[in-house]
Design a protein around this motif. Structure first.
Motif, PDB file in Angstrom:
ATOM      1  N   GLY A 214      25.262  23.537  33.490  1.00  0.00           N
ATOM      2  CA  GLY A 214      26.199  22.962  32.422  1.00  0.00           C
ATOM      3  C   GLY A 214      26.589  24.069  31.487  1.00  0.00           C
ATOM      4  N   LEU A 215      26.066  25.274  31.180  1.00  0.00           N
ATOM      5  CA  LEU A 215      26.393  26.534  30.470  1.00  0.00           C
ATOM      6  C   LEU A 215      27.535  27.016  30.830  1.00  0.00           C
ATOM      7  N   GLY A 216      28.455  27.217  29.894  1.00  0.00           N
ATOM      8  CA  GLY A 216      29.748  27.790  30.132  1.00  0.00           C
ATOM      9  C   GLY A 216      29.641  29.124  30.680  1.00  0.00           C
ATOM     10  N   ALA A 217      30.314  29.894  31.369  1.00  0.00           N
ATOM     11  CA  ALA A 217      30.312  31.208  31.931  1.00  0.00           C
ATOM     12  C   ALA A 217      30.460  32.315  30.903  1.00  0.00           C
ATOM     13  N   GLU A 218      31.241  32.009  29.835  1.00  0.00           N
ATOM     14  CA  GLU A 218      31.518  32.931  28.720  1.00  0.00           C
ATOM     15  C   GLU A 218      30.196  32.975  27.710  1.00  0.00           C
ATOM     16  N   SER A 242      36.889  38.777  27.511  1.00  0.00           N
ATOM     17  CA  SER A 242      37.306  37.462  28.228  1.00  0.00           C
ATOM     18  C   SER A 242      38.575  36.927  27.798  1.00  0.00           C
ATOM     19  N   SER A 243      39.233  36.386  28.684  1.00  0.00           N
ATOM     20  CA  SER A 243      40.628  35.640  28.579  1.00  0.00           C
ATOM     21  C   SER A 243      40.569  34.447  29.262  1.00  0.00           C
ATOM     22  N   LEU A 244      39.444  33.871  29.508  1.00  0.00           N
ATOM     23  CA  LEU A 244      39.335  32.478  30.204  1.00  0.00           C
ATOM     24  C   LEU A 244      40.171  31.348  29.629  1.00  0.00           C
ATOM     25  N   ALA A 245      40.853  30.818  30.393  1.00  0.00           N
ATOM     26  CA  ALA A 245      41.944  29.672  29.785  1.00  0.00           C
ATOM     27  C   ALA A 245      41.344  28.171  30.216  1.00  0.00           C
ATOM     28  N   THR A 302      43.291  38.220  25.306  1.00  0.00           N
ATOM     29  CA  THR A 302      41.782  38.994  25.606  1.00  0.00           C
ATOM     30  C   THR A 302      40.862  39.088  24.311  1.00  0.00           C
ATOM     31  N   VAL A 303      39.881  38.536  24.330  1.00  0.00           N
ATOM     32  CA  VAL A 303      38.882  38.990  23.136  1.00  0.00           C
ATOM     33  C   VAL A 303      37.981  39.727  23.760  1.00  0.00           C
ATOM     34  N   THR A 304      37.567  40.863  23.100  1.00  0.00           N
ATOM     35  CA  THR A 304      36.771  41.820  23.383  1.00  0.00           C
ATOM     36  C   THR A 304      35.603  42.073  22.550  1.00  0.00           C
ATOM     37  N   LYS A 305      34.390  42.080  23.074  1.00  0.00           N
ATOM     38  CA  LYS A 305      33.235  42.032  22.185  1.00  0.00           C
ATOM     39  C   LYS A 305      32.227  43.203  22.843  1.00  0.00           C
TER      40      LYS A 305
END
Length: 528
Positions: A214-218, A242-245, A302-305
């Motif tokens: 159940g843990l989200g990929a991001e 990440s730019s998952l929608a 896009t969110v860049t970390k």
């Protein structure tokens, strides 16, 4: 009555697979390509981790319902076929995942995955032999994949990056289509050393997190980044974009949902590399300069970390380079200046016989040296083969042999700017500093703002005790390429020697963060 019951049961059984298939289609297929490349002929020895990591991740992805295609030690043709198979398996609504472990190179602000048989000597060779990550993600998007995941463990110091004075450490930021999740095993433009084990720290931490139901990929990748950073004591900080929608979990929270997913057996492609004879590339007329391309703005989605970098890149490097006021060339003795343009085939100092026996023995059976030597024997005027053999000699420590090949290259083409730069660098290593200075100045006369020549001359000035001139050269190089590790470290040393302690320590710390091997590299040049 019994007949009616039997018919009802039979019809139910016949309809059940179709119902499950429709459910699977609604949920979207899960497809993956997993590649572990370890046996690169140009490397000193095979990598220990990529194949083991690829096998472990492939097994986990199969358990998570992915249709996995796995490949080990793939040459260029095999890698392209593997990606074509991946594209063909993608359907609208699919989840598509790519994992690559091996050597990667950034070129033109893109990251390339490198096959084991790649022959890379110049910037265009990277684009010819490598597989662009941006191109892969774009193709997956065009095929209808709604979730695109790329896990790239290729931030290693590779054998191609210094052939001989062009260097771009690590991987570049990715401009990915919407619905993408990209993770590098280390920060942008930085490299890490293997931990000495059979498995990488990156994949070990990754497997822990993607197994959480159940843990989200991001979130799983963010936890991986934290785990790697802590375990390495901040020496390795993975990078995520990440730019998952939509939500996606590797392991659904409901075990029943996971059990319904089709788990196909992986297709294992272990195509052996091409024979070494293919390592002989066709001659080309010129060796193009390394281009410094301006970065492209990331889409707003896009969110860049990542860990912060030491210096922000210029918005327009090409325009900025034109505005740079280069340090003035340092005068050379008149008797040496007269020699310019009349270089003979004989080395200025020493000859191939001065290379130590151990180096000559290792090169005797080197397939690249053999193929290039065969070309030169057939055509002594093959300047490109002479130049490339000089690069190989220099990278292996056969410096006097390299100087002779660069001599011959320049004799055939007195305007070969890269040969002048490389000969400057090699002469600097063997302490032929006056002749080296003449070469660097000529390279910069032929190509102003040539970042590699600025870096070479900075090293020369550093060895010669000319710290002010070294700082000026390294400053000019870093204005063009702020992540040029060798210039950062060299400027740090020059600043320390000039009494600029805090500035020097910042440069050295930043350089060591980008490349942990930079101290050892400079020690090999005779600079500490």
């Amino acid at each position: 009555m019994n007949i009616r019951i039997a018919l009802f049961v039979l019809l139910t059984l016949l309809m059940a697979p179709a119902t499950r298939s429709q459910a699977d289609d609604a949920r979207g297929a899960r497809v993956a390509l997993v590649i572990g490349n370890a046996k690169y002929p140009d490397a000193e020895k095979p990598l220990t981790q990529p194949v083991n990591d690829a096998r472990d991740l492939a097994d986990e992805l199969k358990r998570d319902g992915f249709d996995v295609d796995a490949g080990e030690n793939l040459n260029g043709d095999a890698m392209r076929r593997a990606f074509d198979r991946l594209y063909n398996r993608v359907k609208p609504g699919s989840v598509a995942l790519v994992f690559f472990s091996g050597f990667g190179i950034q070129s033109g602000r893109q990251s390339y995955m490198i096959p084991v048989d790649a022959q890379i000597w110049t910037e265009p060779d990277v684009r010819r032999d490598g597989i662009s990550l941006e191109t892969v993600l774009g193709e997956l998007n065009s095929r209808g994949a709604t979730v695109k995941i790329a896990l790239i463990d290729a931030s290693r110091r590779n054998p191609f990056e210094r052939r001989f004075r062009s260097f771009s450490a690590g991987l570049a930021p990715i401009i990915a289509p919407g619905g993408s999740l990209v993770m590098y095993s280390a920060a942008l433009s930085s490299v890490v050393s293997d931990n000495g084990g059979d498995h990488s720290l990156f994949v070990s931490e990754l497997l822990k997190e993607i197994r959480v139901p159940g843990l989200g990929a991001e979130e799983a990748l963010n936890r991986t980044r934290v785990g790697v950073t802590r375990a390495s004591r901040s020496e390795q900080v993975p990078w995520i974009s990440s730019s998952l929608a939509e939500d996606f979990s590797f392991v659904p929270s409901s075990k029943t949902a996971a059990a319904d997913t089709s788990k196909a057996n992986p297709v294992v492609d272990r195509t052996p590399p091409e024979p070494a004879a293919k390592a002989n590339p066709a001659p080309v007329d010129t060796k193009p300069a390394v281009a410094v391309s301006p970065p492209v703005a990331k889409p707003s989605a896009t969110v860049t970390k990542s860990a912060p970098t030491a210096a922000a890149e210029p918005d327009k490097p090409a325009e900025l380079a034109k505005q740079i006021e280069l340090p003035k060339p340092i005068d050379v003795p008149k008797e040496l200046a007269k020699e310019l343009g009349s270089i003979t085939a004989e080395p200025v100092s020493g000859d191939a016989g001065q290379d130590n026996e151990k180096v000559k023995l290792s090169l005797r059976d080197d397939p690249t040296v053999q193929s290039l030597s065969n070309r030169i024997e057939e055509n002594p005027a093959d300047a490109n083969a002479l130049y490339r053999r000089g690069q190989v000699y220099a990278s292996k420590g056969a410096y006097w042999s390299a100087i002779k090949d660069f001599d011959d290259t320049i004799r055939l083409n007195p305007r070969d700017v890269e040969a002048y730069n490389n000969r400057c660098f090699v002469r600097t290593i063997v302490n032929e500093l006056t002749a080296a200075l003449k070469d660097c100045n000529e390279a910069l006369r032929l190509r102003p703002n040539f970042v590699d020549a600025l870096d070479s001359r900075g090293l020369l000035n550093l060895k010669n005790g000319q710290n002010k001139n070294a700082i000026a050269d390294f400053d000019a190089a870093l204005k063009i390429n702020p992540r040029l590790t060798s210039s950062l470290y060299g400027r740090g040393l020059a600043r320390l020697r000039s009494g600029m302690k805090s500035e020097g320590e910042i440069d050295i710390t930043t350089a060591k963060g980008l490349d942990p091997n930079i101290v050892k590299e400079f020690a090999g040049y005779g600079v500490r």
